[in-house]
Motif scaffolding. Structure first.
Motif, PDB file in Angstrom:
ATOM      1  N   GLY A   7       0.793  -1.221   0.000  1.00  0.00           N
ATOM      2  CA  GLY A   7       0.000   0.000   0.000  1.00  0.00           C
ATOM      3  C   GLY A   7       0.821   1.264   0.000  1.00  0.00           C
ATOM      4  N   HIS A   8       0.394   2.248  -0.809  1.00  0.00           N
ATOM      5  CA  HIS A   8       1.010   3.565  -0.900  1.00  0.00           C
ATOM      6  C   HIS A   8       2.493   3.415  -1.256  1.00  0.00           C
ATOM      7  CE1 HIS A   8       0.629   7.855  -0.477  1.00  0.00           C
ATOM      8  NE2 HIS A   8       1.640   7.934   0.369  1.00  0.00           N
ATOM      9  N   ALA A   9       3.410   3.927  -0.414  1.00  0.00           N
ATOM     10  CA  ALA A   9       4.847   3.774  -0.687  1.00  0.00           C
ATOM     11  C   ALA A   9       5.420   2.547  -0.005  1.00  0.00           C
ATOM     12  CB  ALA A   9       5.596   5.016  -0.215  1.00  0.00           C
ATOM     13  N   SER A  10       4.576   1.736   0.600  1.00  0.00           N
ATOM     14  CA  SER A  10       5.051   0.601   1.388  1.00  0.00           C
ATOM     15  C   SER A  10       5.205  -0.650   0.533  1.00  0.00           C
ATOM     16  CB  SER A  10       4.071   0.323   2.532  1.00  0.00           C
ATOM     17  OG  SER A  10       4.497  -0.780   3.300  1.00  0.00           O
ATOM     18  N   MET A  11       6.236  -1.412   0.868  1.00  0.00           N
ATOM     19  CA  MET A  11       6.452  -2.698   0.210  1.00  0.00           C
ATOM     20  C   MET A  11       7.319  -3.550   1.128  1.00  0.00           C
ATOM     21  SD  MET A  11       9.286  -1.505  -2.590  1.00  0.00           S
ATOM     22  CE  MET A  11       8.486   0.092  -2.752  1.00  0.00           C
ATOM     23  N   ARG A  12       7.223  -4.856   0.945  1.00  0.00           N
ATOM     24  CA  ARG A  12       8.124  -5.779   1.621  1.00  0.00           C
ATOM     25  C   ARG A  12       8.998  -6.420   0.554  1.00  0.00           C
ATOM     26  NH1 ARG A  12       7.652 -10.284   6.330  1.00  0.00           N
ATOM     27  NH2 ARG A  12       9.086 -11.796   5.416  1.00  0.00           N
ATOM     28  N   ILE A  13      10.316  -6.353   0.759  1.00  0.00           N
ATOM     29  CA  ILE A  13      11.297  -6.906  -0.163  1.00  0.00           C
ATOM     30  C   ILE A  13      11.893  -8.148   0.482  1.00  0.00           C
ATOM     31  CG2 ILE A  13      13.435  -6.471  -1.436  1.00  0.00           C
ATOM     32  CD1 ILE A  13      12.763  -3.421  -1.061  1.00  0.00           C
ATOM     33  N   ASP A  14      11.739  -9.293  -0.175  1.00  0.00           N
ATOM     34  CA  ASP A  14      12.256 -10.550   0.356  1.00  0.00           C
ATOM     35  C   ASP A  14      13.365 -11.088  -0.537  1.00  0.00           C
ATOM     36  OD1 ASP A  14      10.642 -11.722   2.784  1.00  0.00           O
ATOM     37  OD2 ASP A  14       9.164 -10.732   1.497  1.00  0.00           O
ATOM     38  N   GLU A 272       7.744 -11.025  -8.651  1.00  0.00           N
ATOM     39  CA  GLU A 272       9.001 -11.780  -8.610  1.00  0.00           C
ATOM     40  C   GLU A 272       9.936 -11.154  -9.646  1.00  0.00           C
ATOM     41  OE1 GLU A 272       9.758 -14.062  -6.522  1.00  0.00           O
ATOM     42  OE2 GLU A 272       7.839 -14.834  -5.724  1.00  0.00           O
ATOM     43  N   VAL A 273      10.930 -10.407  -9.162  1.00  0.00           N
ATOM     44  CA  VAL A 273      11.829  -9.659 -10.038  1.00  0.00           C
ATOM     45  C   VAL A 273      13.128 -10.430 -10.210  1.00  0.00           C
ATOM     46  CG1 VAL A 273      13.012  -7.475 -10.433  1.00  0.00           C
ATOM     47  CG2 VAL A 273      10.825  -7.499  -9.213  1.00  0.00           C
ATOM     48  N   THR A 274      13.506 -10.663 -11.453  1.00  0.00           N
ATOM     49  CA  THR A 274      14.774 -11.314 -11.769  1.00  0.00           C
ATOM     50  C   THR A 274      15.529 -10.435 -12.755  1.00  0.00           C
ATOM     51  OG1 THR A 274      13.934 -12.555 -13.665  1.00  0.00           O
ATOM     52  CG2 THR A 274      13.682 -13.571 -11.482  1.00  0.00           C
ATOM     53  N   ALA A 275      16.740 -10.833 -13.065  1.00  0.00           N
ATOM     54  CA  ALA A 275      17.536 -10.076 -14.030  1.00  0.00           C
ATOM     55  C   ALA A 275      16.957 -10.159 -15.435  1.00  0.00           C
ATOM     56  CB  ALA A 275      18.978 -10.569 -14.014  1.00  0.00           C
ATOM     57  N   SER A 276      16.058 -11.106 -15.652  1.00  0.00           N
ATOM     58  CA  SER A 276      15.525 -11.299 -16.997  1.00  0.00           C
ATOM     59  C   SER A 276      14.037 -11.011 -17.123  1.00  0.00           C
ATOM     60  CB  SER A 276      15.785 -12.737 -17.462  1.00  0.00           C
ATOM     61  OG  SER A 276      15.186 -13.670 -16.572  1.00  0.00           O
ATOM     62  N   GLY A 277      13.356 -10.692 -16.012  1.00  0.00           N
ATOM     63  CA  GLY A 277      11.930 -10.436 -16.139  1.00  0.00           C
ATOM     64  C   GLY A 277      11.261 -10.120 -14.819  1.00  0.00           C
ATOM     65  N   CYS A 278       9.939  -9.998 -14.859  1.00  0.00           N
ATOM     66  CA  CYS A 278       9.135  -9.698 -13.675  1.00  0.00           C
ATOM     67  C   CYS A 278       7.773 -10.372 -13.838  1.00  0.00           C
ATOM     68  CB  CYS A 278       8.976  -8.190 -13.500  1.00  0.00           C
ATOM     69  SG  CYS A 278       7.908  -7.705 -12.127  1.00  0.00           S
TER      70      CYS A 278
END
Length: 529
Positions: A7-14, A272-278
């Motif tokens: 939400g808004h500017a919030s995110m969880r990065i794992d 799911e962000v990778t070097a080759s896609g999302c």
């Protein structure tokens, strides 16, 4: 790298080496004016808050939600602390129970172990957030993310030099009270709002083009306004001057400039962000959600109405002597102020009103007299700025000892304003600095800024101008545009008349400029070796 929208500017990065929760905001902010939209209050915050690291970009209350941080975020988390000039953020987080802090040196990569690296860029102008804003760069296993939130750096090269960025999160929508609160004809408000909206998008496109990330995530706005008195600020009424476009509007506008890599995160979306896609999954289809925006807002308005009413009931403090308390708190700061008081250059008036069933009646008018260094009753003189707001709001600010009236009253939009002449940044800078620590920092910053000599020139069209914008030193070789002998700095939209050097946007900030065909040759300095 997994990114969960919260939400808004919030995110969880794992990542396999650790998790980072950024800017969690759930509770209403700014006198119950702003709410996160889409609604994120029904997420599983017990789980989301169990993280290894916490990053709060700055102290704006739509990024720093004290009640939520205290209840839901693990106190075992290590706080990634920006290198701000004051200790306020650390002090507030310690009061909430956090004890582990990693004080990140500004613009230096920090290795957190296991291949997880971060860098924080702290912005420290008095006009950056509430005395500071920041951006977070994260890298793991060759995948890089930049969480710019609503920071406005003059240059993103410090991030591009670290390698290609795969995910770029940045603000695109409004987060201000201008022009809605100004006492102007509706046509003028629409025209100014349209200009503001266009500048917001132009600045966003420039940042996107500078970083050239694989995927662009619009975040940090807009809020929604659920109080009946503020409902018109939601971008649902077909007003082309509304400064709060949502993520679906971003995608449409981005497509007009050739953007095809936009990714929207709803609360609960997972990318799911990778070097080759999302690869992104959503709790509901994004287009479907925004097609039903009005219905979502109306449902939220009814559900949150008791929250708003409870907040309103807490503001009234009739025992507070408003004039006396404003004198006690503000006059010592006026005595210490040099640059801010001179910058304001005139009296500022507060009209306090009581609201009842018959309407709003002014019950007291108070002047903060900057040249006279005093707070006193209004004496029928001309004033530089006039603010009209409920007396209860000022009572509450004084009752709780609020040091930042910008990060409370003004962002609430629960006031109206009028001014004589141009916008004056010093007015808002002063009311952001109602403590000795903040005031002394701001005075020192302006002192250093005023003494700085910018000797480097560039050529823009038919003009030779100083390279750095007099406002906040943006590089005009990148952000400057000249048309009709006026220069516009696109980073903040400030304009200058090149013939006179006069700033057309605010008081002060004169620019050095001359026509290229009339440029005075610089003296030759002979040296010997």
């Amino acid at each position: 790298m997994r990114v969960t929208g919260t939400g808004h500017a919030s995110m969880r990065i794992d990542t396999p080496a650790g998790s980072i929760l950024c800017d969690p905001w759930v509770n209403p902010a700014y006198f119950a004016s702003w709410f996160p939209f889409p609604d994120n209050s029904r997420l599983d915050w017990e789980t989301l808050g169990d993280v290894d690291y916490l990053y709060v970009s700055h102290l704006h209350r739509d990024h720093f939600d004290a009640a939520h941080l205290k209840r839901y975020v693990s106190k075992r988390a290590t706080v990634l602390l920006p290198a701000f000039p004051t200790s306020e953020m650390e002090n507030e987080l310690r009061e909430l129970g956090f004890t582990r802090f990693l004080k990140a040196p500004n613009e230096e990569v920090v290795d957190l172990g296991g291949g997880l690296r971060v860098m924080i860029q702290a912005l420290t102008s008095p006009t950056d957030g509430p005395i500071g804003d920041s951006s977070l760069w994260v890298e793991h296993d060759g995948v890089r993310l930049l969480n710019q939130n609503d920071a406005r750096p003059t240059d993103l090269s410090v991030f591009t030099e670290l390698g290609h960025v795969h995910a770029h999160m940045l603000q695109f929508s409004g987060a201000i009270w201008y022009p809605m609160v100004y006492e102007l004809p509706n046509a003028a408000k629409t025209a100014f709002g349209k200009q503001k909206r266009e500048r917001q998008f132009d600045r966003t496109w420039r940042y996107i083009n500078d970083l050239k990330a694989d995927h662009v995530f619009p975040i940090a706005g807009p809020p929604c306004f659920l109080d009946d008195a503020l409902w018109q600020f939601n971008d649902i009424h077909g007003d082309e001057g509304n400064i709060f476009p949502d993520q679906s509007v971003f995608l449409a506008e981005y497509a007009k400039v050739g953007g095809t890599n936009g990714v929207v995160l709803l609360p609960g979306s997972v990318a799911e962000v990778t070097a080759s896609g999302c690869e992104t999954t959503h709790p509901v289809p994004v287009a479907e959600f925004f097609a039903d925006k009005v219905a979502h807002l109306e449902e939220m308005r009814e559900r949150k109405r008791p929250v708003i009413e409870a907040e309103k009931a807490s503001w009234r403090h009739p025992e507070v002597d408003v004039l006396g308390e404003m004198r006690r708190r503000i006059e010592p700061l006026l005595e210490e102020s040099i640059y801010l008081a001179k910058g304001v250059g005139g009296p500022v008036r507060f009209d306090l009103v009581d609201v009842d069933g018959s309407g709003a009646e002014t019950v007291e008018s108070i002047v903060v007299d900057f040249p006279g260094r005093q707070v006193r009753p209004y004496a029928d003189e001309k004033v530089r700025y006039r603010f009209r707001t409920e007396r209860a709001l000022i009572e509450h600010l004084l009752h709780v000892g609020e040091v930042d009236w910008v990060n409370s009253l003004f962002l609430s939009c629960r006031f109206s304003a009028a001014r004589i002449g141009q916008y004056n940044e010093f007015v808002y800078a002063f009311f952001k600095c109602l403590s000795q620590e903040r005031l002394q920092y701001a005075e020192g910053w302006y002192d250093e800024h005023e003494r700085a000599v910018d000797a480097e020139d560039i050529t823009l069209g038919d003009w030779v101008v100083q390279r750095r914008c007099p406002h906040l030193k943006a590089d005009l070789s990148r952000f400057g545009i000249v048309a009709d002998d006026q220069l516009t700095c696109q980073l903040h939209g400030w304009r200058f008349d090149l013939a006179s050097g006069r700033c057309l946007t605010s008081v002060g900030h004169k620019i050095r400029a001359e026509r290229a065909d009339e440029q005075t040759p610089k003296p030759v300095v002979e040296t010997t070796t």
